[in-house]
Design an enzyme around this catalytic site. Structure first.
Site, PDB file in Angstrom:
ATOM      1  CB  CYS A   1      42.904  58.925  51.839  1.00 33.41           C
ATOM      2  SG  CYS A   1      43.647  58.239  53.330  1.00 33.41           S
TER       3      CYS A   1
ATOM      4  CG  HIS B   1      41.128  57.750  56.614  1.00 37.03           C
ATOM      5  ND1 HIS B   1      41.282  56.842  55.587  1.00 37.03           N
ATOM      6  CD2 HIS B   1      40.019  57.365  57.291  1.00 37.03           C
ATOM      7  CE1 HIS B   1      40.315  55.937  55.665  1.00 37.03           C
ATOM      8  NE2 HIS B   1      39.529  56.233  56.693  1.00 37.03           N
TER       9      HIS B   1
ATOM     10  CG  ASP C   1      27.652  71.714  56.760  1.00 40.43           C
ATOM     11  OD1 ASP C   1      26.419  71.815  56.616  1.00 40.43           O
ATOM     12  OD2 ASP C   1      28.238  72.039  57.817  1.00 40.43           O
TER      13      ASP C   1
ATOM     14  CB  CYS D   1      44.874  54.579  53.286  1.00 41.56           C
ATOM     15  SG  CYS D   1      43.740  54.660  54.696  1.00 41.56           S
TER      16      CYS D   1
ATOM     17  CG  ASP E   1      28.041  79.530  58.847  1.00 38.55           C
ATOM     18  OD1 ASP E   1      28.656  80.599  58.662  1.00 38.55           O
ATOM     19  OD2 ASP E   1      28.221  78.819  59.848  1.00 38.55           O
TER      20      ASP E   1
ATOM     21  CB  CYS F   1      41.175  54.038  52.032  1.00 37.39           C
ATOM     22  SG  CYS F   1      41.155  55.838  52.132  1.00 37.39           S
TER      23      CYS F   1
END
Lengths: 376, 376
Positions: free
Chosen positions: A311, A340, A271, A314, A89, A309
């Site tokens: 991830c 997660h 974002d 998980c 940014d 999920c």
């Protein structure tokens, strides 16, 4: 550099080529404020959760450890060990939200560091120099982000100054990219549309900045206090005035619902600190809404946060275990939740892209918005 | 269950078979206090840094989330997702170091929780029940750990009570292991030698407890304030009176130097919070001594903590980056340092075992002790 692969009404499915690799859009960037994701998550972890772009903060890195140091060490990619795209940014948003004793002048902004109170000046040239030192893939223009609900009298001169600053940013980045010592001399600059929640000012500003033919355009100054409806309305009004064959970026947004609505209105890049921040507080995302893992009902629940999920959290850990970690104030609890949540957002974007590829975005959006209301 | 593979004078190279897999000794156990390593390190991370045994704390887990809950959820292995051996301490050490308003009676100890002040009683039976509920591989006997440098008048009756408590522990674990509902009915009990720094009491106690023919024996009540020389002296005096064909465990020890000296005197098992605690403060181990990563001299150092280290941290990240994370108070900095330090200790043990295998322990020890003095 941007290929518009598909559209479904205003929703865009794009592919953006950068010097650090290809970005499939719509995309959610993962916020690595000071070159690290809050919650003990590393760049290596990001590789395992489908992250395409890391976002780092110019203001924070300028203050600590300082961008000149990072340049001396070979740039942000080398420093944080991440070889995919990084967007930085401009520092503007933090100057307006974090810094103390701020004075806006035509040349830029005078302010005091929120860390040690030291006096700092940042204008368009300084912002570009810092971002060039960091060597990010995409630099953002230095703009003023007016307060939420500022009136016309405040916003019109502010937006005009933002336009003058944009011109100075373009001149400066062109100069920097031509230097031999520049780390990434293919650094791109995205312009930022401002104008509060006043459509006419937004549209007029969009028309002005699109003339600079930049590689991408973002919509700033939203998600700062206005209602979701006002935000969606601005997107509907302004996006048709930004180039369709360039990526559009809605800064600092947002919830999964916000993302679905904004994709539907033509946004490519997002974002937000929300998934990491919520994760650190034990609030985790599922297709059936957010769960608070501190809730006693998860005490004996040996299921993962979400059975569907994929991830790393998980795949191994139960709600009961993570709840215990959070209650015992173990950092590992925060880490597992942040991983997660970031995966959840990244995977949401994958699902959105697949839906767009299959011309099914509208029905996907409808299904997903409905599922979020099935709070479990 | 314990094979003494090699010896070099008193140093032992062993192999200990358990229901959760084989432990190669000498071994350093990694402390997972509340079923997680402090510093956002998971059981999955431990798999990548050569950890053989995790150590969990009975006192902490009894208080939160409670051992009955963990039993209901299938035991500690399932809860924290770790399938290798787990050793649980007896809770005694924490009762004597953390709890408030402590009263020692023949039946056990009355105390108040350090978390919420609630009144708790723990005796040998309760400690065994909690450890059985957790389902650890190795349970520790409930003992009194007398204050450092306590005198004979305090220690003699304390050690006698510890022996009576040991008998009650053995009866209780045998009973628990015979129950069908017990998670790990092959749970082993290690006895604990006490006696302060008074060799005659230590030796007498060792002779008494070895008669119980337990699967292993530990030496407790050291590293609590006495000098290193006093500790080494006790090891020299007492280890010859513990069975050579059983593992010996020096509780709560220690520095790499302590470990080398204790292996040389016949110790198999070690545990210590030092590598994780030091890591969280940016103090990291190398073969040339400990580094403080907050030190300004690391600001621009793009080398890893140690070029010869194969840990996940050193494979990717520089001292400059980790220092920045630590200074910015990013949890990731702590995580990277803890992972490095635990790997350092685990790898030290690997090197010790290899040296013993090759009858080179004495020269390895000499080389390593010398290298620690080459502070960089």
């Amino acid at each position: 550099m941007y290929d518009l692969l598909k559209t479904e009404e205003r929703a865009k499915r794009g592919r953006f080529q950068t010097v650090h690799g290809t970005i499939e859009t719509p995309v959610f960037m993962n916020v690595a404020t000071v070159a690290a994701i809050k919650g003990a998550v590393s760049a290596q972890d990001l590789q395992q959760i489908e992250t395409q772009v890391a976002l780092a903060n110019t203001y924070h890195l300028h203050l600590r450890p300082n961008d000149k140091l990072i340049k001396e060490l070979g740039g942000l990619h080398k420093f944080m060990v991440w070889d995919k795209p990084i967007l930085t940014d401009s520092g503007g948003f933090q100057v307006f939200s974090l810094a103390h004793r701020r004075k806006i002048k035509e040349e830029g902004v005078y302010f005091s560091s929120h860390i040690d109170g030291s006096k700092i000046f940042m204008g368009p040239e300084e912002s570009m120099q810092i971002q060039s030192n960091l060597g990010s893939t995409i630099a953002m223009a230095f703009d003023e982000c007016p307060p939420a609900m500022a009136d016309k009298e405040y916003i019109i001169p502010s937006v005009e100054r933002t336009t003058r600053w944009l011109k100075r940013c373009i001149e400066e980045i062109n100069k920097l990219n031509s230097l031999e010592t520049t780390i990434n001399n293919k650094q791109m600059l995205f312009g930022i549309n401002q104008g509060g929640v006043i459509p006419a000012i937004r549209i007029e500003h969009a028309k002005v900045i699109r003339e600079f033919d930049l590689p991408g355009y973002s919509i700033g100054g939203l998600a700062v206090g206005e209602t979701h409806e006002e935000m969606y309305n601005i997107l509907e009004e302004v996006i048709p005035h930004l180039p369709k064959n360039k990526p559009t970026y809605l800064m600092g947004v947002g919830t999964p619902e916000n993302i679905l609505e904004a994709v539907d209105r033509g946004i490519d890049f997002f974002d937000c600190v929300l998934p990491a921040r919520n994760g650190r507080h034990g609030h985790v995302y599922t297709n059936n809404g957010k769960l608070n893992l501190f809730n006693k009902k998860h005490e004996k629940d040996m299921d993962p946060i979400s059975k569907e999920c994929c991830c790393p959290t998980c795949q191994r850990y139960s709600k009961a275990y993570i709840r215990h970690l959070l209650k015992a104030k173990e950092m590992l609890g925060m880490r597992l939740c942040v991983i997660h949540n970031l995966y959840y957002f990244n995977n949401l974007m994958t699902e959105i892209r697949v839906a767009l590829d299959n011309n099914e975005f509208k029905s996907y959006k409808k299904k997903r918005l409905k599922s979020y209301k099935n709070l479990n």
